[in-house]
Design a protein around this motif. Structure first.
Motif, PDB file in Angstrom:
ATOM      1  N   ILE A 144     -31.674 -24.510   5.445  1.00  0.00           N
ATOM      2  CA  ILE A 144     -31.233 -25.490   4.465  1.00  0.00           C
ATOM      3  C   ILE A 144     -30.091 -26.338   5.025  1.00  0.00           C
ATOM      4  N   SER A 145     -30.236 -27.661   4.867  1.00  0.00           N
ATOM      5  CA  SER A 145     -29.151 -28.577   5.242  1.00  0.00           C
ATOM      6  C   SER A 145     -28.106 -28.555   4.130  1.00  0.00           C
ATOM      7  N   HIS A 146     -27.158 -27.655   4.249  1.00  0.00           N
ATOM      8  CA  HIS A 146     -26.200 -27.417   3.170  1.00  0.00           C
ATOM      9  C   HIS A 146     -24.957 -28.285   3.325  1.00  0.00           C
ATOM     10  N   ASP A 147     -24.274 -28.472   2.209  1.00  0.00           N
ATOM     11  CA  ASP A 147     -22.982 -29.165   2.171  1.00  0.00           C
ATOM     12  C   ASP A 147     -22.169 -28.498   1.070  1.00  0.00           C
ATOM     13  N   VAL A 148     -21.712 -27.281   1.342  1.00  0.00           N
ATOM     14  CA  VAL A 148     -21.180 -26.418   0.294  1.00  0.00           C
ATOM     15  C   VAL A 148     -19.781 -26.851  -0.135  1.00  0.00           C
ATOM     16  N   ARG A 149     -19.484 -26.564  -1.393  1.00  0.00           N
ATOM     17  CA  ARG A 149     -18.157 -26.842  -1.940  1.00  0.00           C
ATOM     18  C   ARG A 149     -17.881 -25.905  -3.119  1.00  0.00           C
ATOM     19  N   LEU A 150     -16.760 -25.178  -3.046  1.00  0.00           N
ATOM     20  CA  LEU A 150     -16.243 -24.420  -4.186  1.00  0.00           C
ATOM     21  C   LEU A 150     -15.279 -25.335  -4.915  1.00  0.00           C
ATOM     22  N   HIS A 151     -15.629 -25.740  -6.128  1.00  0.00           N
ATOM     23  CA  HIS A 151     -14.831 -26.721  -6.864  1.00  0.00           C
ATOM     24  C   HIS A 151     -13.592 -26.054  -7.470  1.00  0.00           C
ATOM     25  N   GLN A 152     -12.585 -26.868  -7.720  1.00  0.00           N
ATOM     26  CA  GLN A 152     -11.295 -26.342  -8.158  1.00  0.00           C
ATOM     27  C   GLN A 152     -11.307 -25.885  -9.612  1.00  0.00           C
ATOM     28  N   LYS A 153     -12.113 -26.519 -10.438  1.00  0.00           N
ATOM     29  CA  LYS A 153     -12.082 -26.232 -11.871  1.00  0.00           C
ATOM     30  C   LYS A 153     -13.214 -25.307 -12.291  1.00  0.00           C
ATOM     31  N   THR A 154     -13.028 -24.677 -13.443  1.00  0.00           N
ATOM     32  CA  THR A 154     -14.065 -23.896 -14.110  1.00  0.00           C
ATOM     33  C   THR A 154     -14.278 -24.495 -15.501  1.00  0.00           C
ATOM     34  N   LEU A 155     -15.239 -23.961 -16.231  1.00  0.00           N
ATOM     35  CA  LEU A 155     -15.461 -24.443 -17.595  1.00  0.00           C
ATOM     36  C   LEU A 155     -14.238 -24.227 -18.483  1.00  0.00           C
ATOM     37  N   ALA A 156     -13.487 -23.179 -18.209  1.00  0.00           N
ATOM     38  CA  ALA A 156     -12.274 -22.919 -18.999  1.00  0.00           C
ATOM     39  C   ALA A 156     -11.243 -24.028 -18.831  1.00  0.00           C
ATOM     40  N   VAL A 208     -12.014 -27.324 -18.392  1.00  0.00           N
ATOM     41  CA  VAL A 208     -12.450 -28.615 -18.931  1.00  0.00           C
ATOM     42  C   VAL A 208     -12.822 -28.540 -20.414  1.00  0.00           C
ATOM     43  N   ILE A 209     -13.017 -27.345 -20.935  1.00  0.00           N
ATOM     44  CA  ILE A 209     -13.231 -27.169 -22.371  1.00  0.00           C
ATOM     45  C   ILE A 209     -11.905 -26.708 -22.978  1.00  0.00           C
ATOM     46  N   LEU A 269     -26.190 -26.071 -22.300  1.00  0.00           N
ATOM     47  CA  LEU A 269     -24.839 -26.613 -22.212  1.00  0.00           C
ATOM     48  C   LEU A 269     -24.926 -28.014 -21.621  1.00  0.00           C
ATOM     49  N   ASP A 270     -24.376 -28.997 -22.316  1.00  0.00           N
ATOM     50  CA  ASP A 270     -24.444 -30.390 -21.872  1.00  0.00           C
ATOM     51  C   ASP A 270     -23.329 -30.656 -20.869  1.00  0.00           C
ATOM     52  N   PHE A 271     -23.645 -30.462 -19.586  1.00  0.00           N
ATOM     53  CA  PHE A 271     -22.641 -30.652 -18.542  1.00  0.00           C
ATOM     54  C   PHE A 271     -22.243 -32.111 -18.367  1.00  0.00           C
ATOM     55  N   ASP A 272     -23.070 -33.043 -18.843  1.00  0.00           N
ATOM     56  CA  ASP A 272     -22.753 -34.466 -18.696  1.00  0.00           C
ATOM     57  C   ASP A 272     -21.711 -34.944 -19.707  1.00  0.00           C
ATOM     58  N   HIS A 273     -21.459 -34.157 -20.729  1.00  0.00           N
ATOM     59  CA  HIS A 273     -20.534 -34.592 -21.786  1.00  0.00           C
ATOM     60  C   HIS A 273     -19.537 -33.496 -22.133  1.00  0.00           C
ATOM     61  N   LEU A 274     -18.963 -32.871 -21.132  1.00  0.00           N
ATOM     62  CA  LEU A 274     -17.893 -31.907 -21.378  1.00  0.00           C
ATOM     63  C   LEU A 274     -16.641 -32.662 -21.799  1.00  0.00           C
ATOM     64  N   GLY A 296     -13.270 -32.312 -21.373  1.00  0.00           N
ATOM     65  CA  GLY A 296     -12.074 -32.464 -20.575  1.00  0.00           C
ATOM     66  C   GLY A 296     -12.305 -33.259 -19.305  1.00  0.00           C
ATOM     67  N   PRO A 297     -11.474 -33.030 -18.293  1.00  0.00           N
ATOM     68  CA  PRO A 297     -11.640 -33.712 -17.008  1.00  0.00           C
ATOM     69  C   PRO A 297     -12.929 -33.267 -16.330  1.00  0.00           C
ATOM     70  N   SER A 298     -13.304 -33.963 -15.279  1.00  0.00           N
ATOM     71  CA  SER A 298     -14.559 -33.663 -14.591  1.00  0.00           C
ATOM     72  C   SER A 298     -14.557 -32.233 -14.066  1.00  0.00           C
ATOM     73  N   LEU A 299     -15.687 -31.556 -14.240  1.00  0.00           N
ATOM     74  CA  LEU A 299     -15.818 -30.187 -13.752  1.00  0.00           C
ATOM     75  C   LEU A 299     -15.838 -30.146 -12.234  1.00  0.00           C
ATOM     76  N   LEU A 300     -16.427 -31.154 -11.613  1.00  0.00           N
ATOM     77  CA  LEU A 300     -16.547 -31.188 -10.160  1.00  0.00           C
ATOM     78  C   LEU A 300     -15.388 -31.950  -9.538  1.00  0.00           C
ATOM     79  N   ASP A 301     -15.078 -31.607  -8.291  1.00  0.00           N
ATOM     80  CA  ASP A 301     -14.040 -32.324  -7.560  1.00  0.00           C
ATOM     81  C   ASP A 301     -14.358 -33.816  -7.529  1.00  0.00           C
TER      82      ASP A 301
END
Length: 339
Positions: free
Chosen positions: A141-153, A155-156, A212-217, A219-224
């Motif tokens: 797999i041509s991966h491009d991994v990233r552990l994002h800084q935020k969790t659902l806790a 941004v909700i 879970l509607d990830f497009d309309h959470l 708080g701030p963006s879940l992803l970096d």
């Protein structure tokens, strides 16, 4: 326009288990006619979790397999473009379409193929020994991994943790695990909240109907910020199985994917993300995973993932190689008629 297609059950050697997939052959002469809108409608017609469009590697205006020159060209093809669609949108990468496409290409349509070209990058494929009656392939797999800084806790809002739509409120232990789950991307546009549960019993009690509607959470963006737009985001639940008398070098994990209002029998992209995350978290240099999914819905799937990593100068772990593997069996052949 008439297009040949094949359907398979992927990540299994038993028909009517694993994850169904449709692979449609697109002649080079028809590529411009098959628009994105038509591909999306076709994927909706098949109504599977994913449908693949495999583009014939030929500039020949003929699509007749009896043509000797074209047949030789197809047999000698080494790179194939594939497009992957859900019933809602195109994906840059997905696991069971990759393995299913590899089986179709290698054993049915293009025996010389060694690379699939996806929106997320080239994927090298190779045959591997099957454990059952299916055909088995591995894909680097041509991966491009990233552990994002935020969790659902993050941004909700805390005041909504106990009531926000789509969380597992019926099972508070699951809801709490969802809120704190690490958010991890395997490639740009494919991200998963990796929800670890304390027991397989709890894994079996998950609600299938939640979305879970990830497009309309709220708080701030879940992803970096540099990974926007987010693309596909979903929850992937897992519990670790007890090691049995077998290969102790293989980590066995049970998983479930219940995100889009239905349950997915096998999610190779999420399994790849989980394996990459655990490799980094455990600071392991070489790990093999056997990830079993779909048990609760009667479509048992076995996903193989192998990771190789190294410690960087700053102490972080870098995934050097990630191989996704599994078996697939053909269920039906047919012809699709497109106006």
């Amino acid at each position: 326009m008439q297009l040949p297609f094949v359907t398979l059950d992927v990540f299994t050697s038993t028909r009517f288990e694993g994850n169904p997939l449709a692979v449609i052959s697109v002649p080079a002469s028809r590529k411009t006619e098959l628009t994105q809108a038509k591909k999306q409608k076709i994927a909706q017609e098949f109504n599977l979790s994913e449908t693949v469009f495999m583009h014939e590697p030929s500039s020949s205006p003929s699509s007749n397999d009896d043509d000797d020159d074209q047949k030789k060209e197809k047999e000698g093809a080494t790179h194939l473009q594939i497009d992957i669609f859900t019933i809602e949108s195109e994906l840059p990468f997905a696991g069971h379409p990759t393995i299913g496409s590899a089986v179709v290409a290698k054993f049915h349509w293009y025996p010389a193929v060694d690379t699939l070209l996806t929106k997320s990058g080239p994927i090298h494929i190779a045959e591997s020994p099957p454990s059952g009656q299916g055909r088995s392939m591995r894909a680097r797999i041509s991966h491009d991994v990233r552990l994002h800084q935020k969790t659902l806790a993050d941004v909700i809002p805390a005041a909504q943790h106990a009531s926000f739509p789509g969380l597992s409120h019926r099972l508070p232990a699951v809801r709490d695990a969802e809120l704190r789950a690490p958010v991890f991307s395997i490639v740009r546009g494919m991200t998963f909240a990796l929800v670890q549960l304390p027991s397989l019993e709890l894994l079996g009690r998950l609600d299938r109907g939640l979305r879970l509607d990830f497009d309309h959470l709220p708080g701030p963006s879940l992803l970096d910020e540099d990974r926007q737009p987010a693309g596909f985001v979903a929850r992937y639940y897992y519990g670790k199985e007890e090691e049995e008398d077998g290969d102790v070098n293989v980590r066995k994990i049970r998983t479930r994917m219940l995100e889009l209002g239905f349950e997915d029998p096998a999610t190779g992209s999420a399994a790849s993300a989980l394996a990459a995350y655990l490799t980094g978290a455990d600071r392991a240099e070489h790990v093999r995973f056997e990830i079993t999914q779909g048990v609760e819905m009667g479509r048992r799937s076995v996903i193989q993932v192998e990771t190789k990593a190294e410690v960087q100068q700053g102490g972080d772990m870098k995934i050097r190689e990630l191989w996704l593997g599994g078996e697939a069996v053909v269920v039906q052949y047919g012809t699709l008629v497109v106006d």
